[in-house]
Enzyme design. Structure first.
Site, PDB file in Angstrom:
ATOM      1  N   ASP A  26      31.123   0.224 -32.750  1.00 30.46           N
ATOM      2  CA  ASP A  26      29.712   0.238 -33.466  1.00 30.46           C
ATOM      3  C   ASP A  26      29.531  -0.977 -34.235  1.00 30.46           C
ATOM      4  O   ASP A  26      28.344  -0.967 -35.106  1.00 30.46           O
ATOM      5  CB  ASP A  26      29.960   1.484 -34.215  1.00 30.46           C
ATOM      6  CG  ASP A  26      30.892   1.281 -35.452  1.00 30.46           C
ATOM      7  OD1 ASP A  26      32.231   0.876 -35.146  1.00 30.46           O
ATOM      8  OD2 ASP A  26      30.643   1.575 -36.601  1.00 30.46           O
ATOM      9  N   SER A  30      25.980  -3.590 -37.693  1.00 28.17           N
ATOM     10  CA  SER A  30      26.446  -4.170 -38.921  1.00 28.17           C
ATOM     11  C   SER A  30      26.623  -5.545 -38.740  1.00 28.17           C
ATOM     12  O   SER A  30      25.954  -6.340 -39.692  1.00 28.17           O
ATOM     13  CB  SER A  30      27.865  -3.763 -39.165  1.00 28.17           C
ATOM     14  OG  SER A  30      27.901  -2.311 -39.195  1.00 28.17           O
ATOM     15  N   TYR A 146      35.920   5.245 -46.930  1.00 28.03           N
ATOM     16  CA  TYR A 146      36.612   4.146 -47.550  1.00 28.03           C
ATOM     17  C   TYR A 146      36.237   4.152 -49.006  1.00 28.03           C
ATOM     18  O   TYR A 146      35.056   4.762 -49.341  1.00 28.03           O
ATOM     19  CB  TYR A 146      36.297   3.002 -47.011  1.00 28.03           C
ATOM     20  CG  TYR A 146      36.477   2.840 -45.530  1.00 28.03           C
ATOM     21  CD1 TYR A 146      37.614   2.598 -44.934  1.00 28.03           C
ATOM     22  CD2 TYR A 146      35.276   3.033 -44.611  1.00 28.03           C
ATOM     23  CE1 TYR A 146      37.884   2.657 -43.547  1.00 28.03           C
ATOM     24  CE2 TYR A 146      35.577   3.120 -43.089  1.00 28.03           C
ATOM     25  CZ  TYR A 146      36.850   2.663 -42.762  1.00 28.03           C
ATOM     26  OH  TYR A 146      36.961   2.585 -41.586  1.00 28.03           O
ATOM     27  N   ARG A 148      34.738   1.910 -51.651  1.00 23.71           N
ATOM     28  CA  ARG A 148      34.040   0.428 -51.784  1.00 23.71           C
ATOM     29  C   ARG A 148      33.024   0.688 -52.844  1.00 23.71           C
ATOM     30  O   ARG A 148      31.886   1.094 -52.620  1.00 23.71           O
ATOM     31  CB  ARG A 148      33.390   0.207 -50.603  1.00 23.71           C
ATOM     32  CG  ARG A 148      34.848  -0.150 -49.489  1.00 23.71           C
ATOM     33  CD  ARG A 148      34.256  -0.387 -48.140  1.00 23.71           C
ATOM     34  NE  ARG A 148      35.137  -0.695 -46.985  1.00 23.71           N
ATOM     35  CZ  ARG A 148      35.069  -0.809 -45.829  1.00 23.71           C
ATOM     36  NH1 ARG A 148      33.761  -0.641 -45.277  1.00 23.71           N
ATOM     37  NH2 ARG A 148      35.862  -1.052 -45.027  1.00 23.71           N
ATOM     38  N   LYS A 177      39.523   9.018 -40.791  1.00 26.89           N
ATOM     39  CA  LYS A 177      39.952   7.649 -40.746  1.00 26.89           C
ATOM     40  C   LYS A 177      39.886   7.036 -41.929  1.00 26.89           C
ATOM     41  O   LYS A 177      38.847   6.814 -42.815  1.00 26.89           O
ATOM     42  CB  LYS A 177      38.901   7.087 -39.773  1.00 26.89           C
ATOM     43  CG  LYS A 177      39.093   5.342 -39.803  1.00 26.89           C
ATOM     44  CD  LYS A 177      38.244   4.859 -38.668  1.00 26.89           C
ATOM     45  CE  LYS A 177      38.150   3.494 -38.644  1.00 26.89           C
ATOM     46  NZ  LYS A 177      37.087   2.748 -37.803  1.00 26.89           N
ATOM     47  N   ARG A 231      38.047  -4.567 -33.954  1.00 29.85           N
ATOM     48  CA  ARG A 231      38.046  -5.701 -33.706  1.00 29.85           C
ATOM     49  C   ARG A 231      39.606  -6.428 -33.287  1.00 29.85           C
ATOM     50  O   ARG A 231      39.866  -7.334 -32.483  1.00 29.85           O
ATOM     51  CB  ARG A 231      37.578  -6.669 -34.876  1.00 29.85           C
ATOM     52  CG  ARG A 231      36.167  -6.904 -35.008  1.00 29.85           C
ATOM     53  CD  ARG A 231      35.562  -7.332 -36.256  1.00 29.85           C
ATOM     54  NE  ARG A 231      35.846  -6.475 -37.388  1.00 29.85           N
ATOM     55  CZ  ARG A 231      35.280  -6.620 -38.386  1.00 29.85           C
ATOM     56  NH1 ARG A 231      34.723  -7.784 -38.785  1.00 29.85           N
ATOM     57  NH2 ARG A 231      35.703  -6.090 -39.373  1.00 29.85           N
TER      58      ARG A 231
END
Length: 265
Positions: A26, A30, A146, A148, A177, A231
């Site tokens: 995805d 971004s 996450y 952040r 996740k 990645r």
């Protein structure tokens, strides 16, 4: 559990190990068409060849190569987005619906939440709303959670990561996740505090294949249910072999040295 949701989860998780290898793709929204994702048919094909359980992508990419003759892989449609060009890149917004995903033949949907961001409230509401809708359709939800934001000192802190996992669980996700906390014991506490499968994120691209495989292996030993990594997988110089090696670690409990030798490093 609804039979439809159970069937769809079996398209994402190996039914024998109850673990999964998910490859997110995805990144285009971004950061653009980065290396490894320029040719989506080739990228998805390599993941399938290596033995990934599922790929994750935005709705518009599904037509670019998910279903190929003679090949199949679980499909998770991502519903959240933001760009690196925005002054608020951590503020995710919904760009798709559960119904969009079902029309595309998806096996699950995913939503991204950044705890601590100024727009946290909206992202929490989005996850809750999507989970409620998905429950009605029998569609599993993967929550990427996450920490952040301005008050977050360390997004890998075990207590912070455990909080992230618990948020996903409590708002109705079926899989969560989160970042890996760095060691088996601390990640074990994250898993213990969550009654749904916990998979690890990849984070920045790692220079060492060994470090990556060790992280995955350790997360499994801590009780994790696999990985959702982009990645570090699709940009690897020998990505088909890497996915095969991940399969050996995640689904066959191979050790890191054996998996590394299989890649040829």
């Amino acid at each position: 559990m609804q039979i439809g949701k159970s069937i769809r989860l079996e398209r994402i998780f190996n039914r024998n190990t109850e673990r999964t290898i998910i490859v997110p793709m995805d990144h285009g929204i971004s950061v653009g068409p980065i290396e490894g994702l320029r040719d989506m048919r080739e990228a998805v094909g390599d993941m399938v060849q290596g033995g990934a359980n599922a790929v994750l992508m935005h709705k518009g990419l599904v037509r670019c190569g998910h279903r190929m003759e003679g090949r199949d892989v679980g499909l998770i449609v991502h519903l959240s987005a933001s760009t690196s060009l925005s002054p608020f890149p951590n503020a995710k917004t919904l760009v798709g619906t559960v119904e969009d995903a079902l029309r595309l033949g998806a096996d699950a949907v995913s939503v991204h939440v950044n705890l601590g961001d100024e727009t946290e409230a909206r992202m929490l509401q989005d996850l809750g709303d999507v989970a409620s809708c998905a429950q009605g359709w029998g569609v599993p939800v993967l929550a990427m959670v996450y920490a952040r934001g301005p008050k977050v000192k360390d997004e890998f802190d075990p207590e912070t990561v455990a909080h992230c996992a618990r948020v996903g669980e409590e708002l109705g996700a079926d899989i969560v996740k989160v970042p890996y906390t760095g060691d088996i014991d601390s990640f074990g506490t994250v898993v213990d505090g969550c009654c749904i499968p916990v998979v690890i994120a990849g984070g920045p691209k790692l220079d060492s294949t060994r470090d990556f495989l060790q992280m995955v292996s350790d997360s499994i030993r801590a009780g994790g249910s696999g990985l959702s990594v982009g990645r570090n997988v699709f940009q690897h110089k020998n990505r088909v072999r890497l996915v095969e090696a991940l399969h050996k670690i995640v689904h066959e409990d191979e050790d890191v040295d054996a998996a590394l030798a299989y890649i040829g490093e």
